[in-house]
Design an enzyme around this catalytic site. Structure first.
Site: not given
Lengths: 426, 426
Positions: B15, B17-18, B83, B174, B305, B323
């Site tokens: 992954g 991601g962040f 994966v 949002e 996550d 974060q």
């Protein structure tokens, strides 16, 4: 189609390309009702599609919402529609969302890729006439390099890294130059575990020069630029077939490639009902007179790529480029009002503003009427002109930011496989 | 997978991601071989996906090529791969492009939309977790308005112009705010022949407040902002089903809509082999200790996550936000090196930097540890923070240009149906 009838005559425009938009703007504040039909809700700035394919620009910055162009015009209607046929007797267009009567009809449907009847090539090759097609090509190029990493079969790996571009016109030349720059500047860093020097870019041109429509000097210089960038140019070679693996030609030459880009020709996007031999000439274009009128009609017109207007300097019809389209759109705007007001019409005269093509960083060729030049200055002129003709301030800004960034950093960051092409969902 | 074995231990990260990117950066110049696997060749900046869906930003400016992040790191490999399973006994991951052995494995596979088992909702609703999904939603919203023009059935037209957002978290809030601004600023100009005042935006929230994770003040203010923008908020209402036409709830309330956006929950994107009950807790997340280690393993980790790390302040696990993911990635980078060097590990401590959400123009809510504020200044802070965390100078510049343009012109020009969603090719 539920569009209210008013006392104004109704002008139906098919197509929101350069020609259609130029005409619409000209009619913006006149006493006519205008209905613009397009199969997309955006105008595409086609000259920069190759930069989308090569990750230099985002697709959204060369597209512009048609509704936004029209939003301040009273009496304007836009409909997202595929025009299926024209009924010139009943003054009606048939579309996928219903029929529409017209008082005046303007066909500005542009052009589509011409495979000259070769269905194998049509099936296996990539085209670059629309934004989705350009994004598909972008995905394919990147997927090929990802796949090249996975195979230990050298032939397969080479085929994945080879690109064959058929057609040495502006599209082919500009794409070849961009691919060569990617090979040099980006691939070695992005794929350190792949010998990307083996990647080959071929331009196959059936005639004896590239950029045929331009001056001999521009053509020669473009060839020099491409060769300097490592592009292989094959002149007087005609591609005869492609089965998804091997490109065959009318010579002994063959190419093994996973990517054939067909930039060898376009044809008018004619529409049923006006596509019989009476109206159509070479390149599937609709023959029009100097007032853009289709033969036999006073109230049906064709402008832009789909129209074939013959002039003294262009016995085969004006070139299929943005300039004739824009000028014809503007001219027809004036003439339509003259027709309605029963004033005499003005025949179209083409103001040839020249032609240009970019090959790469600091490398472009420009032919103006009285001045032909190549190199760095030509490249700046090319960029300025393209920014100028882009619709929309935001698009100009974003394209400008990208160009400055790409120039300073030798980079193209939109190398993203947003929607895979090879492994697309069925 | 043909990745050469070296004397360095191999860390496989699933992954980009962040969490995965933060970890990769931390390992960039260390004596480890890193293989990063992702099903996309780009990192997605998820917090701005709703702006892609609503035409405010181009997709390419919130995506960043993963290969470019890694390009200056020696000993780094990227593979575009799905994966499929983890074999924790043989220290091997199985992917669609082959198997790969690891010495250390880091699962940073993020989260996916949670439909809580409701297949009807899954089938008929729109999600907004990936760039293609966000583009699909963008297309659908625009296609709905084009279709609304075509029908004379008032109920159908209203359904096409109604939007039901399930979930009052940051995504739902949002998106609702952005849709409300489009309704006010863009629809009347783009669709003069449609009564766009009838367009309705509903947010349905099962709990008794929106922005549940934030302060009561932020939640209340966000509600005020949304109501000022004309958004209907339904609290304590749980959506029970959606058949593509009618949304039913656990109250008498129903909605007729062509667009249900499901922002009601996410779950960990667990992977076969480590998805049995032994490892997984609420929300399909992998239980990890303070060193991000998966229960029973010293060499298999989960971050972001997909990981559920329980702390004193977060008994249900740290929130599924950027974060914790970034901080866990950075922390694990250090710990991995400690493990290799047989040094003691440092437990993770979460530095809660607060939370924020934007509702619209000049309207945002920010909760910092010691200061909670709302309104114009919060909105500037929100923009600054999001620009700061975007990867890449070009992306920041392009996003900035778009924001300034959109702010000054009350506009969103990426209202483009590049790939139709409803009328997509089969």
């Amino acid at each position: 189609m539920n569009i209210p009838r008013t006392s104004y005559p109704r002008v139906v425009i098919i197509g929101g390309g350069f020609a259609g938009i130029a005409l619409a703007k000209k009619l913006s504040k006149q006493e006519v009702q205008v209905v613009l039909l397009d199969k997309n809700n955006y105008h595409t700035f086609q000259p920069l599609l190759y930069q989308v394919s090569t990750g230099g620009l985002e697709p959204d910055s060369i597209a512009y919402p048609i509704r936004k162009v029209l939003k301040d015009f009273p009496n304007f209607y836009f409909r997202l529609a595929n025009v299926e046929a024209i009924d010139s007797e009943k003054n009606k267009v048939k579309t996928n969302i219903g029929n529409l009567k017209f008082d005046y009809l303007v066909i500005a449907s542009g052009s589509v890729t011409n495979y000259f009847g070769n269905t194998d090539i049509e099936k296996h090759s990539m085209a670059m006439k629309t934004i989705p097609q350009s994004l598909n090509l972008r995905s394919l190029i990147l997927e090929n390099f990802e796949d090249a990493l996975l195979t230990s079969d050298l032939n397969e790996r080479n085929a994945l890294m080879n690109f064959v571009i058929v057609g040495g016109g502006p599209t082919g030349v500009e794409l070849a130059g961009a691919l060569a720059e990617i090979k040099k500047g980006i691939l070695p860093k992005d794929y350190p575990d792949l010998d990307t020097r083996l990647a080959q870019i071929h331009v196959v041109q059936s005639g004896d020069c590239i950029l045929k429509g331009m001056s001999a000097k521009a053509s020669q210089k473009a060839e020099d630029f491409l060769e300097k960038l490592g592009v292989n140019i094959w002149k007087n070679v005609r591609v005869t077939n492609y089965d998804g693996k091997t490109v065959t030609t009318d010579t002994d030459l063959t190419f093994e490639t996973a990517t054939l880009i067909w930039a060898a020709g376009v044809k008018g996007a004619t529409i049923k009902g006006l596509d019989s031999r009476d109206f159509i000439t070479k390149g599937h274009r609709i023959i029009v007179n100097a007032f853009s009128q289709v033969k036999g009609f006073n109230h049906i017109f064709a402008i832009g790529d789909v129209a074939c207007m013959i002039t003294k300097n262009f016995p085969d019809g004006l070139p299929m480029m943005a300039q004739p389209a824009i000028q014809q759109g503007e001219q027809l705007g004036g003439n339509l009002l003259s027709i309605i007001e029963k004033k005499p019409l003005k025949p179209f005269t083409y103001k040839d503003k020249g032609a240009m093509a970019t090959i790469g960083r600091n490398k472009a060729v420009v032919d103006l009427k009285k001045w032909k030049f190549q190199g760095v200055f030509a490249w700046y002129v090319w960029m300025f002109v393209h920014l100028f003709f882009l619709i929309g301030f935001r698009n100009r800004m974003v394209v400008f930011v990208n160009w400055v960034y790409n120039y300073v950093r030798f980079d193209r960051e939109a190398r993203l496989i947003i929607r895979p092409f090879k492994k697309r969902n069925p």
